[in-house]
Design a protein around this motif. Structure first.
Motif, PDB file in Angstrom:
ATOM      1  N   ARG A   1       3.525  39.767  12.326  1.00 13.45           N
ATOM      2  CA  ARG A   1       3.755  39.059  13.596  1.00 13.45           C
ATOM      3  C   ARG A   1       3.646  37.545  13.415  1.00 13.45           C
ATOM      4  NH1 ARG A   1       3.441  41.461  18.504  1.00 13.45           N
ATOM      5  NH2 ARG A   1       2.214  39.757  19.373  1.00 13.45           N
ATOM      6  N   LEU A   2       2.663  37.107  12.627  1.00 13.63           N
ATOM      7  CA  LEU A   2       2.511  35.671  12.421  1.00 13.63           C
ATOM      8  C   LEU A   2       3.687  35.105  11.641  1.00 13.63           C
ATOM      9  CD1 LEU A   2      -1.309  35.373  11.630  1.00 13.63           C
ATOM     10  CD2 LEU A   2      -0.127  34.952  13.783  1.00 13.63           C
ATOM     11  N   LYS A   3       4.144  35.837  10.633  1.00 12.18           N
ATOM     12  CA  LYS A   3       5.298  35.361   9.870  1.00 12.18           C
ATOM     13  C   LYS A   3       6.547  35.378  10.726  1.00 12.18           C
ATOM     14  CE  LYS A   3       7.518  33.828   6.378  1.00 12.18           C
ATOM     15  NZ  LYS A   3       7.416  32.390   6.092  1.00 12.18           N
ATOM     16  N   SER A   4       6.672  36.396  11.577  1.00 18.74           N
ATOM     17  CA  SER A   4       7.823  36.474  12.475  1.00 18.74           C
ATOM     18  C   SER A   4       7.833  35.301  13.443  1.00 18.74           C
ATOM     19  CB  SER A   4       7.791  37.795  13.257  1.00 18.74           C
ATOM     20  OG  SER A   4       8.821  37.848  14.216  1.00 18.74           O
ATOM     21  N   ALA A   5       6.633  34.910  13.925  1.00 23.63           N
ATOM     22  CA  ALA A   5       6.553  33.768  14.837  1.00 23.63           C
ATOM     23  C   ALA A   5       7.047  32.501  14.155  1.00 23.63           C
ATOM     24  CB  ALA A   5       5.116  33.590  15.322  1.00 23.63           C
ATOM     25  N   GLN A   6       6.674  32.327  12.884  1.00 27.08           N
ATOM     26  CA  GLN A   6       7.124  31.143  12.155  1.00 27.08           C
ATOM     27  C   GLN A   6       8.626  31.175  11.910  1.00 27.08           C
ATOM     28  OE1 GLN A   6       4.495  31.273   8.681  1.00 27.08           O
ATOM     29  NE2 GLN A   6       3.458  29.435   9.436  1.00 27.08           N
ATOM     30  N   ASP A   7       9.160  32.363  11.632  1.00 23.62           N
ATOM     31  CA  ASP A   7      10.583  32.483  11.329  1.00 23.62           C
ATOM     32  C   ASP A   7      11.463  32.349  12.563  1.00 23.62           C
ATOM     33  OD1 ASP A   7       9.926  32.868   8.701  1.00 23.62           O
ATOM     34  OD2 ASP A   7      10.073  35.060   8.771  1.00 23.62           O
ATOM     35  N   THR A   8      10.923  32.746  13.733  1.00 20.36           N
ATOM     36  CA  THR A   8      11.740  32.807  14.953  1.00 20.36           C
ATOM     37  C   THR A   8      11.588  31.568  15.827  1.00 20.36           C
ATOM     38  OG1 THR A   8      11.536  35.218  14.958  1.00 20.36           O
ATOM     39  CG2 THR A   8      12.248  34.161  17.003  1.00 20.36           C
ATOM     40  N   ALA A   9      10.351  31.179  16.105  1.00 20.93           N
ATOM     41  CA  ALA A   9      10.101  30.078  17.037  1.00 20.93           C
ATOM     42  C   ALA A   9      10.220  28.721  16.345  1.00 20.93           C
ATOM     43  CB  ALA A   9       8.712  30.227  17.654  1.00 20.93           C
ATOM     44  N   ALA A  10      10.550  27.711  17.146  1.00 22.23           N
ATOM     45  CA  ALA A  10      10.544  26.326  16.660  1.00 22.23           C
ATOM     46  C   ALA A  10       9.169  25.759  16.979  1.00 22.23           C
ATOM     47  CB  ALA A  10      11.646  25.526  17.347  1.00 22.23           C
ATOM     48  N   LEU A  11       8.230  25.968  16.069  1.00 27.64           N
ATOM     49  CA  LEU A  11       6.829  25.661  16.336  1.00 27.64           C
ATOM     50  C   LEU A  11       6.525  24.179  16.181  1.00 27.64           C
ATOM     51  CD1 LEU A  11       4.996  28.627  14.575  1.00 27.64           C
ATOM     52  CD2 LEU A  11       5.382  28.293  17.007  1.00 27.64           C
ATOM     53  N   LEU A  12       5.762  23.676  17.130  1.00 28.13           N
ATOM     54  CA  LEU A  12       5.307  22.292  17.103  1.00 28.13           C
ATOM     55  C   LEU A  12       3.934  22.253  17.748  1.00 28.13           C
ATOM     56  CD1 LEU A  12       6.558  19.581  16.163  1.00 28.13           C
ATOM     57  CD2 LEU A  12       7.162  19.139  18.533  1.00 28.13           C
ATOM     58  N   THR A  13       3.094  21.304  17.350  1.00 22.77           N
ATOM     59  CA  THR A  13       1.741  21.193  17.897  1.00 22.77           C
ATOM     60  C   THR A  13       1.482  19.779  18.376  1.00 22.77           C
ATOM     61  OG1 THR A  13       0.947  22.890  16.353  1.00 22.77           O
ATOM     62  CG2 THR A  13      -0.718  21.548  17.443  1.00 22.77           C
ATOM     63  N   THR A  14       0.892  19.672  19.559  1.00 24.01           N
ATOM     64  CA  THR A  14       0.457  18.374  20.065  1.00 24.01           C
ATOM     65  C   THR A  14      -1.061  18.396  20.228  1.00 24.01           C
ATOM     66  OG1 THR A  14       0.740  16.731  21.831  1.00 24.01           O
ATOM     67  CG2 THR A  14       0.754  19.020  22.504  1.00 24.01           C
ATOM     68  N   PHE A  15      -1.694  17.245  19.996  1.00 23.84           N
ATOM     69  CA  PHE A  15      -3.154  17.170  19.994  1.00 23.84           C
ATOM     70  C   PHE A  15      -3.664  16.190  21.047  1.00 23.84           C
ATOM     71  CE2 PHE A  15      -1.827  18.262  15.701  1.00 23.84           C
ATOM     72  CZ  PHE A  15      -2.668  19.314  15.368  1.00 23.84           C
ATOM     73  N   ASN A  16      -4.919  16.388  21.414  1.00 21.07           N
ATOM     74  CA  ASN A  16      -5.624  15.447  22.267  1.00 21.07           C
ATOM     75  C   ASN A  16      -7.114  15.644  21.994  1.00 21.07           C
ATOM     76  OD1 ASN A  16      -6.118  13.490  24.317  1.00 21.07           O
ATOM     77  ND2 ASN A  16      -4.284  14.207  25.407  1.00 21.07           N
ATOM     78  N   ASP A  17      -7.940  14.765  22.539  1.00 18.71           N
ATOM     79  CA  ASP A  17      -9.379  14.985  22.440  1.00 18.71           C
ATOM     80  C   ASP A  17      -9.985  14.937  23.832  1.00 18.71           C
ATOM     81  OD1 ASP A  17      -9.189  12.303  22.933  1.00 18.71           O
ATOM     82  OD2 ASP A  17     -10.422  11.654  21.260  1.00 18.71           O
ATOM     83  N   VAL A  18     -11.095  15.634  23.979  1.00 18.66           N
ATOM     84  CA  VAL A  18     -11.711  15.816  25.288  1.00 18.66           C
ATOM     85  C   VAL A  18     -13.175  15.391  25.231  1.00 18.66           C
ATOM     86  CG1 VAL A  18     -12.317  17.478  27.079  1.00 18.66           C
ATOM     87  CG2 VAL A  18     -10.186  17.736  25.840  1.00 18.66           C
ATOM     88  N   ASP A  19     -13.582  14.629  26.222  1.00 11.39           N
ATOM     89  CA  ASP A  19     -14.994  14.277  26.389  1.00 11.39           C
ATOM     90  C   ASP A  19     -15.655  15.431  27.143  1.00 11.39           C
ATOM     91  OD1 ASP A  19     -17.471  13.286  27.067  1.00 11.39           O
ATOM     92  OD2 ASP A  19     -16.752  11.310  27.656  1.00 11.39           O
ATOM     93  N   MET A  20     -16.567  16.130  26.484  1.00  6.68           N
ATOM     94  CA  MET A  20     -17.173  17.329  27.049  1.00  6.68           C
ATOM     95  C   MET A  20     -18.413  17.032  27.892  1.00  6.68           C
ATOM     96  SD  MET A  20     -15.285  19.881  26.067  1.00  6.68           S
ATOM     97  CE  MET A  20     -16.355  21.295  26.293  1.00  6.68           C
ATOM     98  N   THR A  21     -18.708  15.765  28.142  1.00  8.99           N
ATOM     99  CA  THR A  21     -19.931  15.394  28.847  1.00  8.99           C
ATOM    100  C   THR A  21     -20.085  16.092  30.189  1.00  8.99           C
ATOM    101  OG1 THR A  21     -19.941  13.214  27.782  1.00  8.99           O
ATOM    102  CG2 THR A  21     -21.259  13.463  29.777  1.00  8.99           C
TER     103      THR A  21
END
Length: 415
Positions: A201-221
């Motif tokens: 399933r993980l390999k299929s996700a990489q082969d099928t989807a156009a995967l991209l990741t966006t990041f942010n940071d959170v102040d947990m106070t």
């Protein structure tokens, strides 16, 4: 009268499973609905119950065999008397010979008869640490031992793991003068059906989807302060601890409602939008990572969300999750922070289009109102299928989650 025990219906689109473990042997007494075998499917391990009370007759499949739904895997003699140990042993199918690379345990770690019902992972832990399984109280389903029970017993014992006896090797040891004097061993263990499915399933996700990741940071106070202020009242009223996952689940709900594509999925040439939020929460199980679904998160309060997640975690540990628990889900949250991860790029859970990755909280220096201050910060990541979700939408969704965590009041007034 002999009754046939057949492979039950395993769930939607699941047509076969693998015999993972026999919990009963020929000649053993069994009660109505008592499990006699554990079946590994693509998603979960399912126990096969006996339809009647009686004595186990013939086992028609061996551990590791693949069996289809409806296939007969054993028989049970209704109302019969349990056979003697000698008779039982005589009717039990011979166990397969161990692989050449399989390590033999020392005599001091030889398991008792009760160990025959241990799962492979638990059995390996018992042999490795030299623990007597009959002396350890199990916390799994029906009092069965889990790997964690064995590890806790080994830690309490304070002993080093028992050193395994040398195993025969098919390859000659290196003879160069710089080689290590100790023998190096290799162990081959067949992948479980669940692990094979996870890999596909993980390999299929990489082969099928156009995967991209966006990041942010959170102040947990703000969240940490809220938990500290209300955790005792919350636990007293709801009989459950107030954790971080409830906050992130509710924050994700705000994002999924405002950015519907993140809660959608591609089906052929169509986009399927959901007007509800079912969040798959990644939890660790003995066979690998599983993602049971907390349903209708948008309609539930913090207490019910935390109870659902805690229940899934417990049942994942003792292997009692069902196919229904794993079916569906419109979005996934995976918390690598519990294992110490600082940052990662989580992979989507098809056919979903996005997954939120949480990470560890650590004090970092940040600038607030022009001054450097120390705050508890967490990196968060949103991996998404770029075929469906634009970068602007992904960044917007993650920013909504960040804002809700940093100002939890937004969750109460739907901002």
């Amino acid at each position: 009268m002999a009754h046939e025990i057949k492979v039950p219906v395993l769930g939607e689109s699941v047509t076969e499973g693998t015999i993972g473990e026999w919990l009963k042997q020929p000649g053993d007494r069994v009660e109505v609905d008592e499990p006699i075998a554990s079946l590994e499917t693509d998603k979960v391990a399912i126990e096969v119950p006996s339809p009647v009370a009686g004595v186990i007759g013939e086992l028609k499949a061996a551990v590791g065999d693949t069996v289809e739904v409806g296939a007969v895997i054993a028989t049970v003699e209704e109302g019969g008397a349990a056979a003697s140990p000698a008779a039982s042993a005589a009717s039990t199918p011979p166990a397969p010979a161990p692989a050449a690379s399989e390590e033999k345990a020392p005599d001091s770690a030889a398991p008792s008869d009760a160990a025959q019902t241990l799962s492979p992972a638990v059995r390996r832990a018992v042999l490795e640490h030299g623990i007597d399984p009959s002396a350890v109280k199990g916390t799994g389903k029906d009092g069965r031992l889990t790997k964690e029970d064995v590890l806790a017993a080994a830690k309490a014992k304070g002993d080093e793991p028992a050193a395994p006896a040398p195993a025969p090797s098919t390859a000659p040891a290196p003879s160069s003068s710089g080689a290590s004097s100790g023998e190096r061993k290799v162990e081959r263990v067949k992948m479980t059906r669940m692990r094979q499915t996870i890999a596909k399933r993980l390999k299929s996700a990489q082969d099928t989807a156009a995967l991209l990741t966006t990041f942010n940071d959170v102040d947990m106070t703000a969240v940490i302060e809220a938990r500290e202020k209300y955790k005792e009242l919350f636990a007293k009223k709801h009989d459950i601890k107030l954790g971080f996952m409830g906050f992130f689940a509710k924050a994700a709900t705000l994002a999924l409602k405002d950015v519907p594509s993140v809660n959608a999925q591609i089906d052929g040439e169509e986009i399927v939008y959901h007007d509800y939020v079912d969040i798959s929460v990644a939890v660790s199980a003995p066979g690998g990572l599983v993602v049971p679904v907390v349903r209708d998160v948008d309609r539930k309060g913090f207490a019910q969300i935390e109870k659902d997640i805690a229940d899934f975690g417990k049942r994942a540990k003792d292997g009692s999750l069902t196919m229904a628990d794993m079916t569906g889900g419109t979005f996934t949250i995976s918390n690598g922070g519990v294992f110490g991860s600082l940052m990662s790029t989580p992979i989507i859970n098809p056919p979903q289009s996005a997954v939120l990755g949480l990470h560890r909280i650590e004090d970092r220096v940040v600038v607030v109102d022009g001054e450097m201050v120390i705050r508890p910060m967490m990196y968060i990541a949103l991996s998404y299928d770029h075929r469906l979700i634009d970068g602007r939408e992904a960044v917007t969704a993650l920013k909504i989650i960040k804002d809700a965590i940093e100002d939890p009041t937004r969750m109460l007034i739907d901002l």
